[in-house]
Design a protein around this motif. Structure first.
Motif, PDB file in Angstrom:
ATOM      1  N   LEU A 194       0.864  -1.184   0.000  1.00 59.88           N
ATOM      2  CA  LEU A 194       0.000   0.000   0.000  1.00 59.88           C
ATOM      3  C   LEU A 194       0.902   1.235   0.000  1.00 59.88           C
ATOM      4  CD1 LEU A 194      -2.824   1.198   0.104  1.00 59.88           C
ATOM      5  CD2 LEU A 194      -2.748   1.021   2.599  1.00 59.88           C
ATOM      6  N   LEU A 195       0.934   1.920  -1.148  1.00 58.74           N
ATOM      7  CA  LEU A 195       1.842   3.066  -1.302  1.00 58.74           C
ATOM      8  C   LEU A 195       1.324   4.321  -0.617  1.00 58.74           C
ATOM      9  CD1 LEU A 195       3.128   2.797  -4.972  1.00 58.74           C
ATOM     10  CD2 LEU A 195       4.325   2.261  -2.870  1.00 58.74           C
ATOM     11  N   LYS A 196       0.042   4.611  -0.834  1.00 56.12           N
ATOM     12  CA  LYS A 196      -0.490   5.821  -0.216  1.00 56.12           C
ATOM     13  C   LYS A 196      -2.008   5.741  -0.098  1.00 56.12           C
ATOM     14  CE  LYS A 196      -0.474   8.509  -4.553  1.00 56.12           C
ATOM     15  NZ  LYS A 196      -0.020   9.767  -5.184  1.00 56.12           N
ATOM     16  N   VAL A 197      -2.512   6.408   0.925  1.00 51.64           N
ATOM     17  CA  VAL A 197      -3.951   6.541   1.150  1.00 51.64           C
ATOM     18  C   VAL A 197      -4.210   8.032   1.377  1.00 51.64           C
ATOM     19  CG1 VAL A 197      -5.940   5.837   2.523  1.00 51.64           C
ATOM     20  CG2 VAL A 197      -4.025   4.262   2.223  1.00 51.64           C
TER      21      VAL A 197
ATOM     22  N   GLY B  14     -13.989   9.219   7.679  1.00 54.74           N
ATOM     23  CA  GLY B  14     -14.874  10.363   7.893  1.00 54.74           C
ATOM     24  C   GLY B  14     -14.836  11.376   6.770  1.00 54.74           C
ATOM     25  N   ASP B  15     -13.856  11.265   5.862  1.00 55.41           N
ATOM     26  CA  ASP B  15     -13.761  12.208   4.743  1.00 55.41           C
ATOM     27  C   ASP B  15     -14.918  12.004   3.762  1.00 55.41           C
ATOM     28  OD1 ASP B  15     -11.490  13.323   5.718  1.00 55.41           O
ATOM     29  OD2 ASP B  15     -10.121  12.474   4.225  1.00 55.41           O
ATOM     30  N   ASN B  16     -15.456  13.103   3.257  1.00 55.18           N
ATOM     31  CA  ASN B  16     -16.402  13.048   2.148  1.00 55.18           C
ATOM     32  C   ASN B  16     -15.610  13.039   0.847  1.00 55.18           C
ATOM     33  OD1 ASN B  16     -18.771  13.130   3.750  1.00 55.18           O
ATOM     34  ND2 ASN B  16     -18.560  15.340   3.980  1.00 55.18           N
ATOM     35  N   VAL B  17     -15.974  12.163  -0.073  1.00 53.65           N
ATOM     36  CA  VAL B  17     -15.216  12.009  -1.305  1.00 53.65           C
ATOM     37  C   VAL B  17     -16.151  12.083  -2.512  1.00 53.65           C
ATOM     38  CG1 VAL B  17     -13.373  10.665  -0.258  1.00 53.65           C
ATOM     39  CG2 VAL B  17     -15.388   9.487  -1.147  1.00 53.65           C
ATOM     40  N   LYS B  18     -15.570  12.392  -3.662  1.00 53.81           N
ATOM     41  CA  LYS B  18     -16.308  12.468  -4.912  1.00 53.81           C
ATOM     42  C   LYS B  18     -16.108  11.182  -5.711  1.00 53.81           C
ATOM     43  CE  LYS B  18     -17.898  16.705  -4.526  1.00 53.81           C
ATOM     44  NZ  LYS B  18     -19.362  16.955  -4.442  1.00 53.81           N
ATOM     45  N   GLN B  19     -17.039  10.929  -6.610  1.00 49.17           N
ATOM     46  CA  GLN B  19     -16.916   9.759  -7.482  1.00 49.17           C
ATOM     47  C   GLN B  19     -15.629   9.861  -8.305  1.00 49.17           C
ATOM     48  OE1 GLN B  19     -20.100   9.308 -10.303  1.00 49.17           O
ATOM     49  NE2 GLN B  19     -19.746   7.120 -10.565  1.00 49.17           N
ATOM     50  N   ASN B  20     -14.904   8.748  -8.414  1.00 47.60           N
ATOM     51  CA  ASN B  20     -13.629   8.628  -9.142  1.00 47.60           C
ATOM     52  C   ASN B  20     -12.451   9.290  -8.426  1.00 47.60           C
ATOM     53  OD1 ASN B  20     -14.648   7.092 -11.313  1.00 47.60           O
ATOM     54  ND2 ASN B  20     -15.417   8.951 -12.309  1.00 47.60           N
ATOM     55  N   GLU B  21     -12.673   9.769  -7.219  1.00 46.82           N
ATOM     56  CA  GLU B  21     -11.555  10.303  -6.438  1.00 46.82           C
ATOM     57  C   GLU B  21     -10.675   9.139  -5.975  1.00 46.82           C
ATOM     58  OE1 GLU B  21     -10.806  12.865  -2.316  1.00 46.82           O
ATOM     59  OE2 GLU B  21     -12.718  13.005  -3.387  1.00 46.82           O
ATOM     60  N   ILE B  22      -9.362   9.330  -6.061  1.00 45.38           N
ATOM     61  CA  ILE B  22      -8.431   8.264  -5.667  1.00 45.38           C
ATOM     62  C   ILE B  22      -8.437   8.114  -4.150  1.00 45.38           C
ATOM     63  CG2 ILE B  22      -6.010   7.539  -5.616  1.00 45.38           C
ATOM     64  CD1 ILE B  22      -5.637   8.904  -8.304  1.00 45.38           C
ATOM     65  N   LEU B  23      -8.669   6.860  -3.696  1.00 46.53           N
ATOM     66  CA  LEU B  23      -8.714   6.581  -2.263  1.00 46.53           C
ATOM     67  C   LEU B  23      -7.481   5.825  -1.785  1.00 46.53           C
ATOM     68  CD1 LEU B  23     -12.456   5.506  -1.846  1.00 46.53           C
ATOM     69  CD2 LEU B  23     -11.456   7.804  -1.868  1.00 46.53           C
TER      70      LEU B  23
ATOM     71  N   LYS C 106     -10.410   3.841  -6.765  1.00 48.32           N
ATOM     72  CA  LYS C 106     -11.166   5.087  -6.828  1.00 48.32           C
ATOM     73  C   LYS C 106     -12.555   4.891  -6.246  1.00 48.32           C
ATOM     74  CE  LYS C 106      -8.752   6.637 -11.017  1.00 48.32           C
ATOM     75  NZ  LYS C 106      -8.923   7.089 -12.417  1.00 48.32           N
ATOM     76  N   SER C 107     -13.126   5.969  -5.727  1.00 45.76           N
ATOM     77  CA  SER C 107     -14.462   5.887  -5.149  1.00 45.76           C
ATOM     78  C   SER C 107     -15.502   5.689  -6.249  1.00 45.76           C
ATOM     79  CB  SER C 107     -14.788   7.164  -4.365  1.00 45.76           C
ATOM     80  OG  SER C 107     -16.116   7.110  -3.874  1.00 45.76           O
ATOM     81  N   PRO C 108     -16.383   4.692  -6.106  1.00 45.72           N
ATOM     82  CA  PRO C 108     -17.418   4.475  -7.121  1.00 45.72           C
ATOM     83  C   PRO C 108     -18.592   5.441  -6.995  1.00 45.72           C
ATOM     84  CG  PRO C 108     -17.600   2.841  -5.395  1.00 45.72           C
ATOM     85  CD  PRO C 108     -16.386   3.659  -5.063  1.00 45.72           C
ATOM     86  N   VAL C 109     -18.640   6.204  -5.889  1.00 38.18           N
ATOM     87  CA  VAL C 109     -19.779   7.096  -5.640  1.00 38.18           C
ATOM     88  C   VAL C 109     -19.316   8.365  -4.938  1.00 38.18           C
ATOM     89  CG1 VAL C 109     -21.501   5.244  -5.453  1.00 38.18           C
ATOM     90  CG2 VAL C 109     -20.213   5.951  -3.424  1.00 38.18           C
ATOM     91  N   ASP C 110     -20.194   9.365  -4.963  1.00 41.94           N
ATOM     92  CA  ASP C 110     -20.044  10.491  -4.043  1.00 41.94           C
ATOM     93  C   ASP C 110     -20.466   9.975  -2.669  1.00 41.94           C
ATOM     94  OD1 ASP C 110     -19.369  12.090  -6.162  1.00 41.94           O
ATOM     95  OD2 ASP C 110     -21.318  13.056  -6.337  1.00 41.94           O
ATOM     96  N   GLY C 111     -19.563   9.956  -1.726  1.00 45.50           N
ATOM     97  CA  GLY C 111     -19.917   9.358  -0.445  1.00 45.50           C
ATOM     98  C   GLY C 111     -18.957   9.721   0.661  1.00 45.50           C
ATOM     99  N   ARG C 112     -18.823   8.804   1.620  1.00 43.82           N
ATOM    100  CA  ARG C 112     -17.996   9.037   2.814  1.00 43.82           C
ATOM    101  C   ARG C 112     -17.109   7.819   3.060  1.00 43.82           C
ATOM    102  NH1 ARG C 112     -21.416  10.635   7.711  1.00 43.82           N
ATOM    103  NH2 ARG C 112     -21.384  12.612   6.581  1.00 43.82           N
ATOM    104  N   VAL C 113     -15.878   8.092   3.480  1.00 43.96           N
ATOM    105  CA  VAL C 113     -14.969   7.008   3.844  1.00 43.96           C
ATOM    106  C   VAL C 113     -15.314   6.568   5.262  1.00 43.96           C
ATOM    107  CG1 VAL C 113     -12.572   6.348   4.258  1.00 43.96           C
ATOM    108  CG2 VAL C 113     -13.137   7.864   2.343  1.00 43.96           C
ATOM    109  N   TYR C 114     -15.755   5.312   5.398  1.00 39.73           N
ATOM    110  CA  TYR C 114     -16.140   4.803   6.710  1.00 39.73           C
ATOM    111  C   TYR C 114     -15.001   4.068   7.403  1.00 39.73           C
ATOM    112  CZ  TYR C 114     -21.040   6.032   6.071  1.00 39.73           C
ATOM    113  OH  TYR C 114     -22.203   6.728   5.902  1.00 39.73           O
TER     114      TYR C 114
END
Length: 365
Positions: free
Chosen positions: A57-60, A65-74, A197-205
């Motif tokens: 795992l190179l980077k996160v 708790g972060d809100n993320v956008k669709q296709n944002e790299i997680l 990448k995030s598949p949705v506009d959502g939140r990292v749980y």
């Protein structure tokens, strides 16, 4: 959690006293028939982003708790050299694309040479025509006229050669761009599943691993979901699944809000038996808007019949084998009963007792 479905205003009336025997007078009450289920609460839509092979795992770049956008790299998996290779290929594609543009330095320089060659070719052609006419009137020698025609032909050849060079250079630069793009595409394809990448506009749980840790095949790296709406993922015993229907009410509690009851509605029944637990999975849409925490455990009752009236006794009075102690005068007689609905602290008695009978709890039974 013991009681989930006691009706409002009904309490358990135990005639507890200092004597060795507590009694209860059998009477009719209104109950709800329910099926017990347990499970956990989850976002209405959620995803576990997993590793498709064993990788570092190179980077996160996100946190819980972060809100993320669709296709944002997680998360990014792989080795530093692999990342560097992709960066190099991106730069090569950008450079090749710049060189292949009509305004690039190489094409512009050749284009200027073509313009000069065209001007020279036009001048030499006019000069050859003029000398040819002058030679006819003996104003110049035939030798000079021939030399002018040779020069015009040479200029035309040079002009045509430079045009061919321009086309060839264009093709060569376009080919290099295509080659660079193909190399980038091949490398990117090999790294599919490495950049999550995030598949949705959502939140990292949940972020399950730290930077630098090794992720094994199918290990979850990040859990992301759509906040605000939740569902229950419940397990129902195979003996009760036939009673479950869509749109049935579900009353549930979670230790996060201890002592508080919430409501959901059955919206999905998965008709596949889980052999390990001999149960079926049932999902229910949560009606409340409280801030729930994913994967919190829940206990629930799924209401299969509402407001059923019948003779009842407190569940504490029922012994193994479905029998009770019936008080007759000063004596207690063990009596078999047939039970029906069980709702919270109450058990329906279908036969074996009648209204007005007195049952007892015998100390040390």
């Amino acid at each position: 959690m013991k009681t989930l479905l006691t009706l409002a205003g009904i309490g358990l009336l135990l005639l507890a006293c200092k004597s060795k025997t507590a009694t209860y007078t059998v009477q009719s009450r209104t109950l709800n028939e329910a099926v017990y289920a347990s499970g956990e609460i989850m976002p209405e839509a959620y995803y576990f982003l997993k590793a498709n092979s064993a990788d570092l795992l190179l980077k996160v770049p996100v946190k819980e708790g972060d809100n993320v956008k669709q296709n944002e790299i997680l998360a990014v998996l792989g080795t530093p050299s692999q990342l560097e290779q992709v960066d190099i290929l991106h730069r090569q594609v950008a450079l090749a694309g710049s060189n292949a543009q009509a305004g690039s330095a190489a094409l512009t320089e050749l284009k200027n040479r073509i313009a000069l060659a065209k001007t020279q070719q036009e001048q030499d052609a006019l000069n050859a025509d003029r000398y040819t006419e002058l030679a006819k009137s003996k104003a110049v020698s035939e030798k000079d006229a021939e030399q002018a025609r040779v020069q015009a032909a040479s200029s035309a050849t040079q002009y045509k050669t430079l045009q061919d060079q321009y086309k060839s250079l264009q093709n060569d630069l376009s080919g290099k761009l295509l080659q660079a793009q193909q190399q980038l595409a091949a490398t990117s394809q090999s790294r599919e599943g490495k950049v999550l990448k995030s598949p949705v506009d959502g939140r990292v749980y949940k972020v399950y691993l730290k930077t630098g840790e090794l992720a094994q095949l199918n290990d979850p790296i990040v859990m992301v979901g759509i906040p605000g709406r939740f569902k229950l993922e419940l397990l129902v015993d195979e003996r009760d699944i036939s009673k479950i229907r869509l749109d049935q009410k579900v009353y549930f509690e979670t230790d996060v809000y201890k002592g508080k009851q919430f409501v959901a509605t059955v919206n999905k029944i998965i008709p596949l038996l889980q052999k390990e637990s001999r149960s079926f999975q049932v999902e229910a849409a949560v009606q409340d808007t409280a801030l729930f925490y994913p994967q919190s455990s829940v206990e629930a009752n799924i209401v299969v019949r509402e407001r059923v009236t019948g003779l009842v006794v407190p569940s504490d009075y029922l012994m193994k084998g479905d029998s009770v102690y019936l008080q007759q005068g000063k004596e207690l007689h063990k009596t078999a009963v047939v039970t029906g609905i069980r709702s919270g602290d109450w058990v329906e008695i279908k036969s074996g007792l009648k209204a007005g009978d007195v049952v007892a709890i015998k100390e040390g039974r």
